[in-house]
Design a protein around this motif. Structure first.
Motif, PDB file in Angstrom:
ATOM      1  N   ASN A 358       0.777  -0.860  -0.184  1.00  0.00           N
ATOM      2  CA  ASN A 358       0.057  -0.044   0.303  1.00  0.00           C
ATOM      3  C   ASN A 358       1.048   1.072  -0.180  1.00  0.00           C
ATOM      4  O   ASN A 358       0.342   2.380  -0.302  1.00  0.00           O
ATOM      5  N   GLY A 359       2.441   0.879  -0.105  1.00  0.00           N
ATOM      6  CA  GLY A 359       3.120   2.172  -0.100  1.00  0.00           C
ATOM      7  C   GLY A 359       3.323   2.754  -1.397  1.00  0.00           C
ATOM      8  O   GLY A 359       2.969   2.333  -2.429  1.00  0.00           O
ATOM      9  N   TYR A 360       3.483   4.013  -0.902  1.00  0.00           N
ATOM     10  CA  TYR A 360       3.809   4.683  -2.196  1.00  0.00           C
ATOM     11  C   TYR A 360       5.792   5.582  -1.878  1.00  0.00           C
ATOM     12  O   TYR A 360       6.042   5.510  -0.534  1.00  0.00           O
ATOM     13  N   ARG A 361       7.000   6.183  -3.618  1.00  0.00           N
ATOM     14  CA  ARG A 361       7.733   6.520  -2.729  1.00  0.00           C
ATOM     15  C   ARG A 361       8.103   7.309  -4.040  1.00  0.00           C
ATOM     16  O   ARG A 361       7.041   7.082  -5.297  1.00  0.00           O
ATOM     17  N   TYR A 362       8.703   8.316  -4.163  1.00  0.00           N
ATOM     18  CA  TYR A 362       8.850   9.393  -5.366  1.00  0.00           C
ATOM     19  C   TYR A 362      10.804   8.469  -6.051  1.00  0.00           C
ATOM     20  O   TYR A 362      10.849   8.841  -4.866  1.00  0.00           O
ATOM     21  N   TRP A 363      10.682   8.295  -6.762  1.00  0.00           N
ATOM     22  CA  TRP A 363      12.359   8.612  -7.466  1.00  0.00           C
ATOM     23  C   TRP A 363      12.066   9.500  -9.092  1.00  0.00           C
ATOM     24  O   TRP A 363      11.290   9.445  -9.707  1.00  0.00           O
ATOM     25  N   SER A 364      13.037   9.159  -8.892  1.00  0.00           N
ATOM     26  CA  SER A 364      13.748  10.619 -10.253  1.00  0.00           C
ATOM     27  C   SER A 364      14.353   9.716 -11.671  1.00  0.00           C
ATOM     28  O   SER A 364      14.977   8.567 -11.134  1.00  0.00           O
ATOM     29  N   GLY A 365      14.416   9.975 -12.770  1.00  0.00           N
ATOM     30  CA  GLY A 365      15.718   8.977 -13.747  1.00  0.00           C
ATOM     31  C   GLY A 365      14.815   9.232 -14.933  1.00  0.00           C
ATOM     32  O   GLY A 365      13.895   9.303 -15.268  1.00  0.00           O
ATOM     33  N   THR A 366      16.089   8.456 -15.993  1.00  0.00           N
ATOM     34  CA  THR A 366      15.239   7.953 -17.439  1.00  0.00           C
ATOM     35  C   THR A 366      14.845   7.336 -17.751  1.00  0.00           C
ATOM     36  O   THR A 366      13.472   6.969 -18.504  1.00  0.00           O
ATOM     37  N   SER A 367      14.978   6.079 -17.053  1.00  0.00           N
ATOM     38  CA  SER A 367      13.707   5.104 -16.341  1.00  0.00           C
ATOM     39  C   SER A 367      12.543   5.166 -15.956  1.00  0.00           C
ATOM     40  O   SER A 367      11.752   4.556 -17.101  1.00  0.00           O
ATOM     41  N   GLN A 368      12.021   6.208 -15.428  1.00  0.00           N
ATOM     42  CA  GLN A 368      10.651   6.359 -15.155  1.00  0.00           C
ATOM     43  C   GLN A 368      10.226   7.210 -16.185  1.00  0.00           C
ATOM     44  O   GLN A 368       9.386   7.246 -16.459  1.00  0.00           O
ATOM     45  N   ALA A 369      11.090   8.625 -16.949  1.00  0.00           N
ATOM     46  CA  ALA A 369      10.481   8.704 -18.615  1.00  0.00           C
ATOM     47  C   ALA A 369      10.296   8.116 -19.085  1.00  0.00           C
ATOM     48  O   ALA A 369       9.153   7.755 -20.133  1.00  0.00           O
ATOM     49  N   ALA A 370      11.007   6.915 -19.597  1.00  0.00           N
ATOM     50  CA  ALA A 370      10.812   5.481 -20.287  1.00  0.00           C
ATOM     51  C   ALA A 370       9.339   4.709 -19.771  1.00  0.00           C
ATOM     52  O   ALA A 370       8.558   4.388 -20.580  1.00  0.00           O
ATOM     53  N   ALA A 371       8.941   5.139 -18.541  1.00  0.00           N
ATOM     54  CA  ALA A 371       7.707   4.573 -18.075  1.00  0.00           C
ATOM     55  C   ALA A 371       6.681   4.449 -19.247  1.00  0.00           C
ATOM     56  O   ALA A 371       5.964   4.311 -19.136  1.00  0.00           O
ATOM     57  N   VAL A 372       6.801   6.207 -18.252  1.00  0.00           N
ATOM     58  CA  VAL A 372       5.611   7.073 -18.858  1.00  0.00           C
ATOM     59  C   VAL A 372       5.349   6.882 -20.411  1.00  0.00           C
ATOM     60  O   VAL A 372       4.411   6.863 -21.017  1.00  0.00           O
ATOM     61  N   VAL A 373       6.397   6.932 -20.721  1.00  0.00           N
ATOM     62  CA  VAL A 373       6.356   6.788 -22.712  1.00  0.00           C
ATOM     63  C   VAL A 373       5.773   5.549 -23.140  1.00  0.00           C
ATOM     64  O   VAL A 373       5.134   4.969 -23.771  1.00  0.00           O
ATOM     65  N   GLY A 374       6.316   4.168 -21.551  1.00  0.00           N
ATOM     66  CA  GLY A 374       5.780   2.857 -22.498  1.00  0.00           C
ATOM     67  C   GLY A 374       4.177   2.677 -22.302  1.00  0.00           C
ATOM     68  O   GLY A 374       3.775   1.897 -22.311  1.00  0.00           O
ATOM     69  N   GLY A 375       4.040   3.565 -21.479  1.00  0.00           N
ATOM     70  CA  GLY A 375       2.425   3.592 -20.806  1.00  0.00           C
ATOM     71  C   GLY A 375       1.438   4.416 -21.663  1.00  0.00           C
ATOM     72  O   GLY A 375       0.538   3.539 -22.641  1.00  0.00           O
ATOM     73  N   VAL A 376       2.470   5.378 -22.526  1.00  0.00           N
ATOM     74  CA  VAL A 376       1.586   5.576 -23.504  1.00  0.00           C
ATOM     75  C   VAL A 376       1.486   4.856 -24.882  1.00  0.00           C
ATOM     76  O   VAL A 376       0.143   4.574 -25.475  1.00  0.00           O
ATOM     77  N   ALA A 377       2.608   4.175 -24.768  1.00  0.00           N
ATOM     78  CA  ALA A 377       2.952   3.275 -26.542  1.00  0.00           C
ATOM     79  C   ALA A 377       1.472   2.007 -26.217  1.00  0.00           C
ATOM     80  O   ALA A 377       0.641   1.502 -26.836  1.00  0.00           O
ATOM     81  N   ALA A 378       1.247   1.811 -24.635  1.00  0.00           N
ATOM     82  CA  ALA A 378       0.664   1.216 -24.297  1.00  0.00           C
ATOM     83  C   ALA A 378      -0.917   1.268 -24.967  1.00  0.00           C
ATOM     84  O   ALA A 378      -1.848   0.599 -24.751  1.00  0.00           O
ATOM     85  N   SER A 379      -1.302   2.272 -24.752  1.00  0.00           N
ATOM     86  CA  SER A 379      -2.462   3.254 -24.267  1.00  0.00           C
ATOM     87  C   SER A 379      -2.317   2.939 -25.987  1.00  0.00           C
ATOM     88  O   SER A 379      -4.068   2.971 -26.664  1.00  0.00           O
ATOM     89  N   TYR A 380      -1.666   3.781 -26.981  1.00  0.00           N
ATOM     90  CA  TYR A 380      -1.837   3.707 -28.304  1.00  0.00           C
ATOM     91  C   TYR A 380      -2.296   1.872 -28.614  1.00  0.00           C
ATOM     92  O   TYR A 380      -3.276   1.960 -30.281  1.00  0.00           O
TER      93      TYR A 380
END
Length: 571
Positions: A358-380
């Motif tokens: 049930n937990g959350y955390r903050y993280w930074s990096g190009t992996s996180q950015a790639a995950a955002v676009v991975g989600g966009v690709a999945a939505s398309y």
């Protein structure tokens, strides 16, 4: 005397209070008898009355009806204040004996908290010591997660409005090749029970246990497809462990993980969340995935350097993403340059914590950015269902908006992800029409030199895989009217761009067929390699020689020099 008065109040609370007479009875108790109890006791029973008037014991809050209680869910159980420690222990023991998960007593013995099955919820509602059961709803800072807010609008400032996804990604599986995955996290839970997350294989230890000790994989998977922090909340995510518990691994394990995905079926996307030195083997594996119809989204790397010096992000066949912050500036540690496609939110992203379901955390990096676009690709891919790899690649490549603030040191990339496709979802090709207007028509036994040739601005529709890329940086040459053997040779002259050649037959309306393809054949000029395809032509058919400059793959606006030799009648 006071014990007897307490008993009178308790009896009143046990009765139905739906009638005016019952309510008046209780009010009489407060007016006439409560003064004998003192202030503390009076306040206690006033609170009990407020709860009781809101509903009977055992009420269930957070779901519309008992029929809509999910198979499993997280709950807060409000306990009878007068209940004893022994009664609470008996309640917990009963749940455990029936195979239930342990509840934790919190709030100074006011609440029990934990994950319950539907049958356990019904069981607890019947207990006298349970006042009500409330779904454990997620609380967060008012407003939308910033990474989702950013990608559903073309420019800053952030709107703060709820995320409006292009699609849910339903029917698509995103394989997260990283440190493992916490499949039980609430971000992946289905409304009716179960999870959209599962384990693939652990290539570090050679088993199927993909427990995420390090946490990176779970954080990324939730950005891709989490219920409340994800971009494509209907997609499936599978964790493939190719990095160890320290977050490190080898190109060989990443390749094994990719081979695992390629052996599967269905609409698949690979998220590569690691970066390392130039690896021809890893680059070739990305090319193989593309040729198999599987899109690879890769992180650019966090070296603060030119991304063309790192694999797999340098591959022409990967969608490579750098990290931007809330002001559309490049994160200083993000790699940059021509081998990136563009940037996406990658600074302080709020997502799932692998150490707590049930937990959350903050993280930074190009992996996180790639995950955002991975989600966009999945939505398309989910929205378009039968989208070809070339058209998906082209859609993702052009799903960004230019911003002046990104500060890419190379000056080449200034785009930030925008989750809206750059063309209609159902592109129509009238009967007999072609995919694109050809750059030129070539003929038998000719050498055609093109100077300052502009790459085709649009990708074709319904193009099958043919060993290479056919999108926004491809050049389409038309050939027709000959029967016999044809040898096509392409060479990029006066530049250092190797060519890749694919030959198709047919039209968009009639369906294109891959005739042949070639990447490297023989040297043609210094520093470049020719591409050659030999095929048997039929005069009544139309053929397309699809050429792209290998090293200019990430430069759709580039101009380059091309020589195309067509030799007919050879054996």
């Amino acid at each position: 005397y006071q014990r007897r008065v307490h008993g009178i109040f308790a009896a009143a609370m046990e009765r139905e209070t739906s009638s005016m007479m019952s309510i008046l009875d209780v009010l009489f108790l407060f007016v006439c008898i409560a003064p004998a109890l003192g202030d503390d006791a009076t306040n206690y029973w006033r609170g009990r009355l407020r709860l009781h008037l809101a509903g009977k014991k055992g009420n269930l809050f957070g779901v519309a009806s008992e029929a809509q209680v999910p198979e499993e869910g997280d709950y807060l159980v409000r306990l009878e204040p007068a209940s004893t420690a022994a009664e609470r222990a008996t309640m917990l023991q009963t749940l455990n004996e029936n195979g239930g998960q342990a509840l934790n007593i919190i709030g100074g013995d006011m609440f029990a908290h934990g994950r319950l099955k539907r049958s356990e919820v019904a069981q607890l509602r019947r207990l006298a010591m349970v006042l009500y059961i409330q779904t454990d709803d997620r609380m967060k800072i008012t407003g939308e997660e910033w990474h989702r807010d950013r990608i559903d609008q073309a420019q800053l400032p952030l709107s703060g409005t709820p995320f409006a996804p292009y699609g849910t990604g339903a029917g698509v599986t995103v394989y997260v090749l990283c440190t493992g995955l916490l499949t039980s996290h609430r971000e992946f839970r289905k409304p009716a029970g179960g999870s959209r997350a599962s384990w693939g294989f652990n290539f570090i230890d050679g088993n199927t246990d993909c427990t995420d000790v390090q946490g990176h994989g779970t954080h990324l998977a939730a950005i891709v497809a989490g219920n409340s922090v994800g971009v494509a909340a209907g997609a499936q995510v599978i964790g493939v462990k190719v990095l160890g518990n320290d977050g490190n691994g080898f190109a060989s394990t990443v390749i094994k993980g990719m081979e695992y995905v390629l052996a599967r079926s269905g609409r698949r996307i690979i998220l590569l969340a690691s970066s390392g030195p130039i690896s021809a083997a890893l680059d070739d594996e990305v090319h193989k995935a593309y040729s198999a119809g599987v899109l690879v989204v890769a992180s650019a790397g966090n070296n603060g350097a030119n991304g063309c010096n790192f694999s797999p992000g340098r591959s022409d066949y990967a969608i490579t993403i750098g990290a931007s912050d809330q002001t559309d500036h490049r994160v200083s540690s993000s790699n940059y340059g021509a081998c990136l496609n563009y940037y996406a939110p990658g600074k302080s992203l709020h997502s799932a914590d692998a150490s707590n379901a049930n937990g959350y955390r903050y993280w930074s990096g190009t992996s996180q950015a790639a995950a955002v676009v991975g989600g966009v690709a999945a939505s398309y891919l989910g929205a378009w269902n039968s989208l070809s790899i070339s058209r998906l690649y082209d859609a993702i490549t052009r799903s960004s908006t230019a911003v002046s603030s990104i500060n890419d040191p190379s000056g080449v990339r200034n785009g930030v992800s925008f989750s809206r496709p750059p063309f209609p979802t159902t592109p129509a090709a009238p009967p007999g029409s072609l995919c694109v207007t050809p750059s030129a028509t070539v003929k038998c036994n000719s050498v055609t030199n093109f100077g300052n040739l502009q790459t085709s601005p649009l990708a074709p529709d319904r193009v099958p895989a043919c060993g290479g890329f056919y999108g926004s940086t491809s050049i389409w040459l038309k050939f027709t009217g000959y029967s016999g053997t044809v040898l096509v040779t392409t060479c990029s002259t006066q530049t250092n761009y190797d060519t890749h050649l694919s030959v198709y037959g047919g039209t968009c309306a009639g369906g294109l067929t891959c005739v042949g393809s070639n990447d490297d054949a023989t040297p043609c000029v210094p520093s470049t390699t020719a591409s050659k395809v030999t095929f048997t032509a039929v005069a009544s058919n139309t053929y397309w020689f699809v050429v792209r400059p290998y090293n200019a793959f990430s430069q759709p606006s580039s101009t380059w020099h091309l020589s195309v030799t067509v030799s007919c009648g050879l054996v």
